[in-house]
Design a protein around this motif. Structure first.
Motif, mmCIF file in Angstrom:
data_model
loop_
_atom_site.group_PDB
_atom_site.id
_atom_site.type_symbol
_atom_site.label_atom_id
_atom_site.label_comp_id
_atom_site.label_asym_id
_atom_site.label_seq_id
_atom_site.Cartn_x
_atom_site.Cartn_y
_atom_site.Cartn_z
ATOM 1 N N LEU A 140 0.871 -1.062 -0.043
ATOM 2 C CA LEU A 140 -0.149 -0.057 0.165
ATOM 3 C C LEU A 140 0.967 1.236 0.034
ATOM 4 N N ASP A 141 0.383 2.365 -0.511
ATOM 5 C CA ASP A 141 0.984 3.639 -0.656
ATOM 6 C C ASP A 141 0.096 4.704 -0.031
ATOM 7 N N LEU A 142 0.242 5.111 1.217
ATOM 8 C CA LEU A 142 -0.663 6.290 1.736
ATOM 9 C C LEU A 142 -0.296 7.555 1.525
ATOM 10 N N SER A 143 -1.041 8.648 1.102
ATOM 11 C CA SER A 143 -0.460 9.948 0.968
ATOM 12 C C SER A 143 -1.687 10.884 1.697
ATOM 13 N N ALA A 144 -1.147 11.636 2.634
ATOM 14 C CA ALA A 144 -2.219 12.651 3.205
ATOM 15 C C ALA A 144 -1.196 13.722 3.681
ATOM 16 N N ALA A 145 -1.797 15.136 3.468
ATOM 17 C CA ALA A 145 -1.100 16.146 4.000
ATOM 18 C C ALA A 145 0.242 16.298 3.485
ATOM 19 N N GLY A 146 0.518 15.879 2.208
ATOM 20 C CA GLY A 146 1.807 16.069 1.614
ATOM 21 C C GLY A 146 2.908 14.962 2.039
ATOM 22 N N PHE A 147 2.250 14.191 2.705
ATOM 23 C CA PHE A 147 3.428 12.870 3.294
ATOM 24 C C PHE A 147 2.863 11.586 2.621
ATOM 25 N N SER A 148 3.779 10.844 2.394
ATOM 26 C CA SER A 148 3.507 9.638 1.655
ATOM 27 C C SER A 148 4.311 8.510 2.397
ATOM 28 N N GLN A 149 3.683 7.387 2.549
ATOM 29 C CA GLN A 149 4.326 6.207 3.202
ATOM 30 C C GLN A 149 3.883 4.962 2.366
ATOM 31 N N GLU A 150 4.949 4.136 1.998
ATOM 32 C CA GLU A 150 4.899 2.889 1.326
ATOM 33 C C GLU A 150 5.106 1.711 2.327
ATOM 34 N N SER A 151 4.262 0.852 2.425
ATOM 35 C CA SER A 151 4.467 -0.462 3.060
ATOM 36 C C SER A 151 4.292 -1.246 2.613
ATOM 37 N N SER A 152 5.060 -2.677 2.987
ATOM 38 C CA SER A 152 4.779 -4.020 2.417
ATOM 39 C C SER A 152 4.206 -4.693 3.606
ATOM 40 N N VAL A 171 -8.147 -5.875 4.921
ATOM 41 C CA VAL A 171 -7.558 -4.921 4.394
ATOM 42 C C VAL A 171 -8.332 -3.892 3.266
ATOM 43 N N ALA A 172 -9.487 -4.892 2.556
ATOM 44 C CA ALA A 172 -10.459 -3.996 1.789
ATOM 45 C C ALA A 172 -11.112 -3.223 2.663
ATOM 46 N N VAL A 173 -11.741 -3.960 4.019
ATOM 47 C CA VAL A 173 -12.696 -3.179 4.624
ATOM 48 C C VAL A 173 -11.741 -2.043 5.323
ATOM 49 N N ALA A 174 -10.503 -2.214 5.610
ATOM 50 C CA ALA A 174 -9.774 -1.020 6.145
ATOM 51 C C ALA A 174 -9.776 0.231 5.046
ATOM 52 N N LEU A 175 -9.643 -0.233 3.776
ATOM 53 C CA LEU A 175 -9.304 0.663 2.671
ATOM 54 C C LEU A 175 -10.470 1.563 2.643
ATOM 55 N N VAL A 176 -11.621 1.041 2.759
ATOM 56 C CA VAL A 176 -12.936 1.646 2.584
ATOM 57 C C VAL A 176 -13.067 2.755 3.736
ATOM 58 N N LYS A 177 -12.442 2.414 4.982
ATOM 59 C CA LYS A 177 -12.685 3.193 6.227
ATOM 60 C C LYS A 177 -11.721 4.460 5.978
ATOM 61 N N ILE A 178 -10.658 4.186 5.543
ATOM 62 C CA ILE A 178 -9.552 5.267 5.471
ATOM 63 C C ILE A 178 -9.587 6.084 4.100
ATOM 64 N N GLY A 179 -10.589 5.490 3.123
ATOM 65 C CA GLY A 179 -10.370 6.115 1.878
ATOM 66 C C GLY A 179 -10.751 7.725 2.041
ATOM 67 N N GLY A 180 -11.733 8.280 2.992
ATOM 68 C CA GLY A 180 -11.795 9.575 3.030
ATOM 69 C C GLY A 180 -10.972 10.439 3.816
ATOM 70 N N MET A 181 -9.947 9.728 4.477
ATOM 71 C CA MET A 181 -8.836 10.508 5.078
ATOM 72 C C MET A 181 -7.398 10.747 4.497
ATOM 73 N N ALA A 182 -7.326 9.816 3.362
ATOM 74 C CA ALA A 182 -5.949 9.777 2.777
ATOM 75 C C ALA A 182 -6.096 9.212 1.328
ATOM 76 N N GLN A 183 -5.147 9.441 0.695
ATOM 77 C CA GLN A 183 -5.314 8.877 -0.798
ATOM 78 C C GLN A 183 -4.538 7.567 -0.616
ATOM 79 N N VAL A 184 -5.119 6.462 -1.300
ATOM 80 C CA VAL A 184 -4.662 5.073 -0.770
ATOM 81 C C VAL A 184 -4.335 4.539 -2.389
ATOM 82 N N HIS A 185 -3.195 4.034 -2.733
ATOM 83 C CA HIS A 185 -2.805 3.385 -4.022
ATOM 84 C C HIS A 185 -2.407 2.034 -3.556
ATOM 85 N N VAL A 186 -2.993 1.022 -4.088
ATOM 86 C CA VAL A 186 -2.655 -0.304 -3.896
ATOM 87 C C VAL A 186 -1.351 -0.616 -4.827
#
Length: 216
Positions: A78-90, A165-180
Motif C-alpha cells: 500500500l501507498d498512503l498519501s495525506a497532507a503532503g506525506f507519503s508512506q509505502e509499506s509492505s 485490508v479491503a474493509v480498512a481501505l474503505v474506512k480510510i479512503g476519506g482521510m488519505a489517498q490510498v494506492h494499492v
C-alpha cells in the motif's frame, strides 16, 4: 452418484469403509469414474469427485500460489498519501509494526497465519503430489505431509487478511489517498488460485492414491 450407505456395519469390512466428513455416515468404498461425483447417502455432501489431470492442475496451482506468496510478502503493498506525506509499506512492514514490547505475540501471529502456515501448506501439497504427478512412488513421509496440509487448512488465513485490508481501505479512503501496490494484487490472485486448488482437490482420492502407490 452416491456411495452405498453402510446399513449394518457389523457385516462390512472396515478397511473398505469411508466416513462422510460432514455427518460421519459410513459408506462402502467403490471406484468412482473420472468426472463422476460420489455423494453422501444421508446429507448429500460430496465424498469423491475425481477429475481428469487434477493432480497436474493442483501442482501447477500450488506452485503458482507459492510464487505469488513471495511477491505478496516482499513487493510494495500500500501507498498512503495525506497532507503532503507519503508512506509505502509492505506485508513485512505490517508484520514488524507490532514487534516491540507486549505486542510481539501479535506480530508473530500475523506472520504465522498469513505467510508461514499458508506457505508450509502449499509446500506440503507440492511435496505430496509432485512425485505422483509424474508417475513416481509417493515421497518419503508423504502421508504425514498431506495430513499436515489438511490440518493447516483452517489456519491459513491469507484470504481473511485480504478481506480485512479491503474493509480498512474503505474506512480510510476519506482521510488519505490510498494506492494499492503489486503485492495487494498478488494477494488477491493468491486467494483466487488457492480457492481453485482446493476445489480441484478431491481429498479422498488423494488418500486412496497415496495408499495404493505406497503399497505398490
Amino acid at each position: 452418484m452416491a456411495l452405498a450407505d453402510d446399513g449394518q456395519t457389523e457385516h462390512l469390512d472396515l478397511e473398505g469403509l469411508i466416513a462422510c466428513p460432514v455427518c460421519d455416515a459410513l459408506h462402502n468404498l467403490h471406484p468412482v469414474p473420472v468426472g463422476e461425483i460420489a455423494r453422501c447417502h444421508r446429507c448429500h455432501s460430496t465424498l469423491m469427485a475425481p477429475r481428469a489431470s487434477a493432480m497436474t492442475q493442483i501442482v501447477m496451482l500450488a506452485a503458482s500460489a507459492l510464487i505469488l506468496m513471495v511477491a505478496a510478502v516482499f513487493f510494495p503493498f500500500l501507498d498512503l498519501s495525506a497532507a503532503g506525506f507519503s508512506q509505502e509499506s509492505s506485508v513485512i512492514d505490517a508484520i514488524t509494526a507490532f514487534s516491540d514490547g507486549l505486542l510481539f505475540p501479535l506480530s508473530f501471529a500475523v506472520a504465522a497465519l498469513i505467510v508461514v502456515l499458508p506457505a508450509i501448506r502449499l509446500a506440503a501439497i507440492l511435496y505430496v503430489l509432485g512425485p505422483m504427478m509424474i508417475g513416481e512412488r509417493p515421497a518419503r513421509h508423504a502421508i504425514p505431509a498431506f495430513r499436515l496440509a489438511e490440518a493447516l487448512k483452517p489456519w491459513s488465513m491469507a484470504e481473511i487478511f485480504v478481506v480485512g485490508v479491503a474493509v480498512a481501505l474503505v474506512k480510510i479512503g476519506g482521510m488519505a489517498q490510498v494506492h494499492v501496490g503489486p503485492a495487494f494484487w498478488a494477494f488477491v490472485a493468491l486467494v483466487v488460485i488457492t480457492a481453485l486448488k482446493d476445489t480441484f482437490m478431491c481429498r479422498l482420492t488423494v488418500w486412496k492414491t497415496l495408499e495404493e502407490r505406497s503399497q505398490s
